[in-house]
Design a protein around this motif. Structure first.
Motif, PDB file in Angstrom:
ATOM      1  N   VAL A  78       0.729  -1.259  -0.022  1.00  9.38           N
ATOM      2  CA  VAL A  78      -0.039  -0.060   0.041  1.00  9.38           C
ATOM      3  C   VAL A  78       1.010   1.205  -0.208  1.00  9.38           C
ATOM      4  N   GLY A  79       0.347   2.150  -0.444  1.00  6.77           N
ATOM      5  CA  GLY A  79       1.147   3.578  -0.484  1.00  6.77           C
ATOM      6  C   GLY A  79       0.537   4.672  -1.052  1.00  6.77           C
ATOM      7  N   PHE A  80       1.053   5.737  -1.238  1.00  4.04           N
ATOM      8  CA  PHE A  80       0.318   6.993  -1.819  1.00  4.04           C
ATOM      9  C   PHE A  80       1.573   7.848  -2.553  1.00  4.04           C
ATOM     10  N   ALA A  81       1.038   8.692  -3.392  1.00  3.89           N
ATOM     11  CA  ALA A  81       1.748   9.783  -4.107  1.00  3.89           C
ATOM     12  C   ALA A  81       0.894  10.966  -4.199  1.00  3.89           C
ATOM     13  N   PRO A  82       1.575  12.032  -3.788  1.00  2.00           N
ATOM     14  CA  PRO A  82       0.928  13.438  -3.547  1.00  2.00           C
ATOM     15  C   PRO A  82       1.030  13.765  -5.114  1.00  2.00           C
ATOM     16  N   ARG A  83       0.018  14.088  -6.086  1.00  2.00           N
ATOM     17  CA  ARG A  83       0.323  14.607  -7.332  1.00  2.00           C
ATOM     18  C   ARG A  83      -0.326  16.111  -7.331  1.00  2.00           C
ATOM     19  N   LYS A  84      -0.244  16.524  -8.391  1.00  2.00           N
ATOM     20  CA  LYS A  84      -0.493  18.185  -8.498  1.00  2.00           C
ATOM     21  C   LYS A  84      -2.273  18.065  -8.337  1.00  2.00           C
ATOM     22  N   THR A  85      -2.756  17.184  -9.028  1.00  2.44           N
ATOM     23  CA  THR A  85      -4.271  17.339  -8.598  1.00  2.44           C
ATOM     24  C   THR A  85      -4.998  16.699  -7.602  1.00  2.44           C
ATOM     25  N   ASN A  86      -4.203  15.594  -7.067  1.00  5.00           N
ATOM     26  CA  ASN A  86      -4.998  14.797  -6.034  1.00  5.00           C
ATOM     27  C   ASN A  86      -3.854  14.115  -5.254  1.00  5.00           C
ATOM     28  N   LEU A  87      -4.381  13.166  -4.443  1.00  5.15           N
ATOM     29  CA  LEU A  87      -3.525  12.216  -3.732  1.00  5.15           C
ATOM     30  C   LEU A  87      -3.781  10.702  -4.521  1.00  5.15           C
ATOM     31  N   ALA A  88      -2.984  10.049  -4.892  1.00  2.56           N
ATOM     32  CA  ALA A  88      -3.296   8.683  -5.490  1.00  2.56           C
ATOM     33  C   ALA A  88      -2.832   7.755  -4.442  1.00  2.56           C
ATOM     34  N   LEU A  89      -3.566   6.700  -3.950  1.00  4.42           N
ATOM     35  CA  LEU A  89      -3.349   5.812  -3.021  1.00  4.42           C
ATOM     36  C   LEU A  89      -3.347   4.515  -3.753  1.00  4.42           C
ATOM     37  N   TYR A  90      -2.449   3.728  -3.343  1.00  2.00           N
ATOM     38  CA  TYR A  90      -2.316   2.390  -3.947  1.00  2.00           C
ATOM     39  C   TYR A  90      -2.640   1.357  -2.820  1.00  2.00           C
ATOM     40  N   GLY A  91      -3.155   0.155  -3.438  1.00  7.22           N
ATOM     41  CA  GLY A  91      -3.377  -1.070  -2.869  1.00  7.22           C
ATOM     42  C   GLY A  91      -4.834  -1.179  -1.648  1.00  7.22           C
ATOM     43  N   LEU A  92      -5.570  -0.031  -2.002  1.00 11.88           N
ATOM     44  CA  LEU A  92      -6.843  -0.112  -1.123  1.00 11.88           C
ATOM     45  C   LEU A  92      -8.179  -0.333  -1.773  1.00 11.88           C
ATOM     46  N   THR A  93      -8.046  -0.919  -3.108  1.00 10.74           N
ATOM     47  CA  THR A  93      -9.609  -1.129  -3.771  1.00 10.74           C
ATOM     48  C   THR A  93      -9.754  -2.439  -3.977  1.00 10.74           C
ATOM     49  N   VAL A  94      -8.913  -3.268  -3.939  1.00 11.16           N
ATOM     50  CA  VAL A  94      -8.944  -4.641  -4.113  1.00 11.16           C
ATOM     51  C   VAL A  94      -9.208  -5.670  -3.450  1.00 11.16           C
ATOM     52  N   ALA A  95      -9.034  -5.304  -1.972  1.00 10.28           N
ATOM     53  CA  ALA A  95      -9.193  -6.396  -0.706  1.00 10.28           C
ATOM     54  C   ALA A  95     -10.911  -6.703  -0.605  1.00 10.28           C
ATOM     55  N   LEU A 131      -9.398   0.794   5.108  1.00 10.91           N
ATOM     56  CA  LEU A 131      -9.061   0.494   3.783  1.00 10.91           C
ATOM     57  C   LEU A 131      -7.784   0.268   3.880  1.00 10.91           C
ATOM     58  N   VAL A 132      -6.845   1.005   4.394  1.00 17.02           N
ATOM     59  CA  VAL A 132      -5.258   0.872   4.380  1.00 17.02           C
ATOM     60  C   VAL A 132      -5.038  -0.459   5.214  1.00 17.02           C
ATOM     61  N   ARG A 133      -5.623  -1.011   6.234  1.00 18.58           N
ATOM     62  CA  ARG A 133      -5.518  -1.995   7.032  1.00 18.58           C
ATOM     63  C   ARG A 133      -5.655  -3.411   6.378  1.00 18.58           C
ATOM     64  N   ILE A 134      -7.055  -3.275   5.772  1.00  8.76           N
ATOM     65  CA  ILE A 134      -7.581  -4.386   4.831  1.00  8.76           C
ATOM     66  C   ILE A 134      -6.638  -4.637   3.581  1.00  8.76           C
ATOM     67  N   GLY A 135      -6.276  -3.236   3.140  1.00  8.95           N
ATOM     68  CA  GLY A 135      -5.612  -3.430   1.725  1.00  8.95           C
ATOM     69  C   GLY A 135      -4.426  -4.123   1.993  1.00  8.95           C
ATOM     70  N   TYR A 136      -3.525  -3.584   2.955  1.00  9.66           N
ATOM     71  CA  TYR A 136      -2.170  -4.059   3.420  1.00  9.66           C
ATOM     72  C   TYR A 136      -2.314  -5.708   3.803  1.00  9.66           C
ATOM     73  N   ARG A 137      -3.226  -5.916   4.473  1.00 11.07           N
ATOM     74  CA  ARG A 137      -3.208  -7.397   4.898  1.00 11.07           C
ATOM     75  C   ARG A 137      -3.325  -8.223   3.583  1.00 11.07           C
ATOM     76  N   HIS A 138      -4.203  -7.731   2.686  1.00 10.21           N
ATOM     77  CA  HIS A 138      -4.410  -8.814   1.515  1.00 10.21           C
ATOM     78  C   HIS A 138      -3.262  -8.577   0.453  1.00 10.21           C
ATOM     79  N   MET A 139      -2.955  -7.401   0.325  1.00 11.29           N
ATOM     80  CA  MET A 139      -1.456  -7.127  -0.698  1.00 11.29           C
ATOM     81  C   MET A 139      -0.537  -7.921  -0.069  1.00 11.29           C
ATOM     82  N   ALA A 140      -0.067  -7.897   1.175  1.00 12.34           N
ATOM     83  CA  ALA A 140       1.244  -8.262   1.582  1.00 12.34           C
ATOM     84  C   ALA A 140       1.069  -9.911   1.967  1.00 12.34           C
TER      85      ALA A 140
END
Length: 146
Positions: A78-95, A131-140
């Motif tokens: 899981v993670g994130f990237a602060p972009r110009k127009t938004n925050l992109a968060l990774y690994g949180l949508t598939v668990a 979302l971060v907790r379940i995303g991390y648990r699922h992805m890792a």
């Protein structure tokens, strides 16, 4: 076979910027403050230390993937990237259970595998933490075979 371009800082050169150094370079003041909040939230929810993945992604943990073609590698859990127009968060949508949580999160958009938030004030941080907790648990904990 081509090597992955996005790797943890410890494996890639010349990406030598630390997470705090990177976050201080975020120009937009709200996005910078939100990035610091995400750093704390994700660190606490995952129990992992933040690591730079490439020049602009902050990751927590990792997972291994293998395609049917034989290509394989590692990516941030899981993670994130602060972009110009938004925050992109990774690994949180598939668990399992993520869709139900996303329905109660607040103002956001989703892409193929990303969650986009304009500012954290638009979302419920308790739901985001889950979302971060379940995303991390699922992805890792699962080897992924897209």
């Amino acid at each position: 076979m081509a090597e992955n371009k996005t790797k943890p800082t410890t494996q890639s050169v010349p990406t030598t910027q630390s997470v705090p150094e990177f976050l201080e370079t975020v120009e937009h003041p709200v996005r910078r403050a939100d990035a610091w909040t995400l750093l704390d939230l994700m660190s606490e929810a995952t129990g992992e230390q933040a690591v730079m993945w490439g020049p602009s992604m902050v990751g927590f943990g990792s997972y291994h993937y293998r395609y049917a073609s034989g290509r394989e590698g590692d990516a941030l859990a899981v993670g994130f990237a602060p972009r110009k127009t938004n925050l992109a968060l990774y690994g949180l949508t598939v668990a399992p259970g993520a869709a139900d949580l996303l329905a109660t999160l607040g103002k956001h958009k989703t892409g193929a595998a990303c969650l986009y938030i304009t500012k954290l004030a638009d979302v419920d941080l308790i739901v985001l933490t889950e979302l971060v907790r379940i995303g991390y648990r699922h992805m890792a904990t699962v080897e992924h075979r897209p």
